[in-house]
Design a protein around this motif. Structure first.
Motif, mmCIF file in Angstrom:
data_model
loop_
_atom_site.group_PDB
_atom_site.id
_atom_site.type_symbol
_atom_site.label_atom_id
_atom_site.label_comp_id
_atom_site.label_asym_id
_atom_site.label_seq_id
_atom_site.Cartn_x
_atom_site.Cartn_y
_atom_site.Cartn_z
ATOM 1 N N ILE A 87 13.133 34.226 -1.381
ATOM 2 C CA ILE A 87 13.528 33.531 -0.173
ATOM 3 C C ILE A 87 13.864 32.929 0.150
ATOM 4 N N HIS A 88 15.464 32.778 0.695
ATOM 5 C CA HIS A 88 16.213 31.282 0.947
ATOM 6 C C HIS A 88 16.209 30.798 2.809
ATOM 7 N N PRO A 89 15.247 30.014 3.062
ATOM 8 C CA PRO A 89 15.582 30.371 4.617
ATOM 9 C C PRO A 89 16.692 29.596 4.962
ATOM 10 N N ASP A 90 17.673 28.257 3.968
ATOM 11 C CA ASP A 90 18.599 27.966 5.033
ATOM 12 C C ASP A 90 20.119 29.153 4.350
ATOM 13 N N GLN A 91 19.115 29.866 3.459
ATOM 14 C CA GLN A 91 20.998 31.640 3.521
ATOM 15 C C GLN A 91 20.466 31.996 4.588
ATOM 16 N N ILE A 92 19.150 32.535 4.891
ATOM 17 C CA ILE A 92 18.599 33.148 5.527
ATOM 18 C C ILE A 92 19.264 32.836 6.862
ATOM 19 N N TRP A 93 19.156 31.601 7.636
ATOM 20 C CA TRP A 93 19.517 31.014 9.409
ATOM 21 C C TRP A 93 21.143 30.697 8.780
ATOM 22 N N SER A 94 21.679 31.030 8.059
ATOM 23 C CA SER A 94 23.544 30.419 7.645
ATOM 24 C C SER A 94 23.773 31.896 9.054
ATOM 25 N N LYS A 95 22.739 32.760 7.809
ATOM 26 C CA LYS A 95 23.643 34.183 8.120
ATOM 27 C C LYS A 95 23.330 34.894 8.867
ATOM 28 N N ILE A 96 22.242 34.389 9.887
ATOM 29 C CA ILE A 96 21.848 34.590 11.084
ATOM 30 C C ILE A 96 22.975 34.016 12.302
ATOM 31 N N ARG A 97 23.034 33.097 11.823
ATOM 32 C CA ARG A 97 24.477 32.415 12.957
ATOM 33 C C ARG A 97 25.429 33.079 12.924
ATOM 34 N N SER A 98 26.146 33.479 11.547
ATOM 35 C CA SER A 98 27.278 33.930 10.831
ATOM 36 C C SER A 98 26.990 35.219 12.242
ATOM 37 N N VAL A 99 25.933 36.233 12.301
ATOM 38 C CA VAL A 99 25.903 37.352 13.292
ATOM 39 C C VAL A 99 26.585 36.841 14.679
ATOM 40 N N LEU A 100 25.703 35.798 14.369
ATOM 41 C CA LEU A 100 25.829 35.325 16.356
ATOM 42 C C LEU A 100 26.928 35.924 16.790
ATOM 43 N N ASN A 101 28.379 35.683 16.428
ATOM 44 C CA ASN A 101 29.671 35.524 17.165
ATOM 45 C C ASN A 101 30.576 37.004 16.221
ATOM 46 N N HIS A 107 32.314 35.033 6.394
ATOM 47 C CA HIS A 107 31.653 35.829 5.117
ATOM 48 C C HIS A 107 31.260 35.890 3.844
ATOM 49 N N THR A 108 32.325 34.501 4.183
ATOM 50 C CA THR A 108 31.758 33.539 2.451
ATOM 51 C C THR A 108 30.182 33.908 2.167
ATOM 52 N N VAL A 109 29.533 33.228 3.106
ATOM 53 C CA VAL A 109 27.917 33.074 2.907
ATOM 54 C C VAL A 109 26.951 34.868 2.945
ATOM 55 N N HIS A 110 27.625 35.393 3.118
ATOM 56 C CA HIS A 110 27.111 36.919 2.781
ATOM 57 C C HIS A 110 28.211 38.101 1.432
ATOM 58 N N LYS A 111 28.051 37.326 1.206
ATOM 59 C CA LYS A 111 28.257 37.515 -1.015
ATOM 60 C C LYS A 111 27.142 37.403 -1.446
ATOM 61 N N ASP A 112 26.388 37.130 -1.506
ATOM 62 C CA ASP A 112 25.065 37.012 -2.437
ATOM 63 C C ASP A 112 24.408 37.757 -0.745
ATOM 64 N N SER A 113 23.967 38.607 -1.125
ATOM 65 C CA SER A 113 23.227 40.122 -0.739
ATOM 66 C C SER A 113 21.240 39.412 -0.632
ATOM 67 N N ASP A 114 20.615 39.649 0.262
ATOM 68 C CA ASP A 114 19.317 39.402 -0.423
ATOM 69 C C ASP A 114 18.561 40.540 0.972
ATOM 70 N N LEU A 115 17.156 41.048 0.740
ATOM 71 C CA LEU A 115 16.504 41.204 1.443
ATOM 72 C C LEU A 115 15.652 40.666 2.771
ATOM 73 N N SER A 116 15.949 39.358 3.069
ATOM 74 C CA SER A 116 14.805 38.729 2.981
ATOM 75 C C SER A 116 14.838 38.646 4.899
ATOM 76 N N GLY A 117 16.417 37.905 4.941
ATOM 77 C CA GLY A 117 16.716 38.289 6.231
ATOM 78 C C GLY A 117 15.784 39.703 7.142
ATOM 79 N N PRO A 118 17.293 41.122 6.696
ATOM 80 C CA PRO A 118 16.592 42.111 7.340
ATOM 81 C C PRO A 118 15.623 42.526 7.661
ATOM 82 N N ILE A 119 14.566 42.068 6.294
ATOM 83 C CA ILE A 119 13.153 42.113 6.998
ATOM 84 C C ILE A 119 12.285 41.522 7.996
ATOM 85 N N LEU A 120 13.013 40.522 7.771
ATOM 86 C CA LEU A 120 12.989 39.514 9.597
ATOM 87 C C LEU A 120 12.770 39.754 10.768
#
Length: 249
Positions: A87-101, A107-120
């Motif tokens: 679980i990487h909070p910085d990575q989750i926050w950067s992916k959520i900010r990229s989804v806002l717009n 697209h570069t921040v989504h190359k390392d896929s994780d399931l922590s953000g989707p579960i949140l």
């Protein structure tokens, strides 16, 4: 035939008054000593508590790892608990900010896929639905799993063997682009009117944003999906329309 005489040396037994044995010039039969005796040839180490205490009192005794300042260096070298759990909070926050717009997705921040953000985001969506008196934890989780498998097979059938899009990455994309539906669930609970006609018109805006962003992210993360962007967008539209219908009805 003459008889031959043999000279037999005399054998002397120790008497009761002479425990030391016979004289030195008389051969005496040696009896075997039992093993593990002090006078035997096998080395034997005895343990004496008193002697061990005296021997160790003069020198330091190692009692294990120290819990003082010297032992704290071992804990400093270890990774944080969230990093060990993946679980990487910085990575989750950067992916959520990229989804806002949805029009400018990083697209570069989504190359390392994780399931922590989707579960949140899944827990946030279930929470807003619970505030609307809708207990849909199992339904939402089941739809996320089915939607991820559906989008994965759609892409695999379109791209064939040239695509390098796995199911883990597909689940991550579907989960992160659930954020517009979470916004719509929060707005419909606190700010939007109850009329379903207005909810449908506003829900279409969030669904189109999620459709565009998820389709563009799938095409950018996978090879061989650019020519099938329209069909991937249509599959994403169906997925997020189902989630928005949970909010409306």
């Amino acid at each position: 035939m003459a008889n031959k005489e043999f000279k037999v040396p005399p054998v002397a037994f120790p008497s009761a008054g002479n425990p030391g044995g016979a004289a030195p010039n008389i051969q005496q039969r040696r009896m075997p000593t039992p093993p593990f005796q002090p006078n035997s040839g096998i080395p034997f180490m005895s343990f004496d508590i008193g002697s061990a205490t005296k021997s160790t009192s003069s020198g330091p005794i190692y009692t294990g790892p120290s819990m003082g300042g010297g032992g704290s260096a071992n804990f400093d070298d270890e990774e944080p608990l969230l990093d060990e759990l993946g679980i990487h909070p910085d990575q989750i926050w950067s992916k959520i900010r990229s989804v806002l717009n949805p029009f400018r997705v990083n697209h570069t921040v989504h190359k390392d896929s994780d399931l922590s953000g989707p579960i949140l985001l899944y827990m946030a969506f279930c929470l807003f639905q619970l505030l609307a008196r809708k207990i849909q934890f199992g339904v939402i989780l089941g739809w996320i799993v089915v939607s991820s498998i559906f989008l994965y097979f759609v892409f695999k059938m379109l791209s064939g063997r040239t695509g390098n899009f796995d199911l883990h990455t597909c689940t991550s994309v579907v989960g992160y682009w659930l954020l517009p539906v979470v916004y719509f669930s929060a707005l419909s609970r606190f700010f939007l009117p109850i009329e379903r006609v207005n909810c449908l018109s506003i829900a279409s805006i969030f669904v189109l944003g999620a459709m565009k962003g998820s389709a563009g992210l799938v095409v950018s993360l996978a090879d061989g999906g650019d020519e099938h962007r329209g069909l991937i967008a249509y599959a994403s539209f169906l997925i997020y329309t189902l989630f928005s219908l949970l909010v409306i009805f």
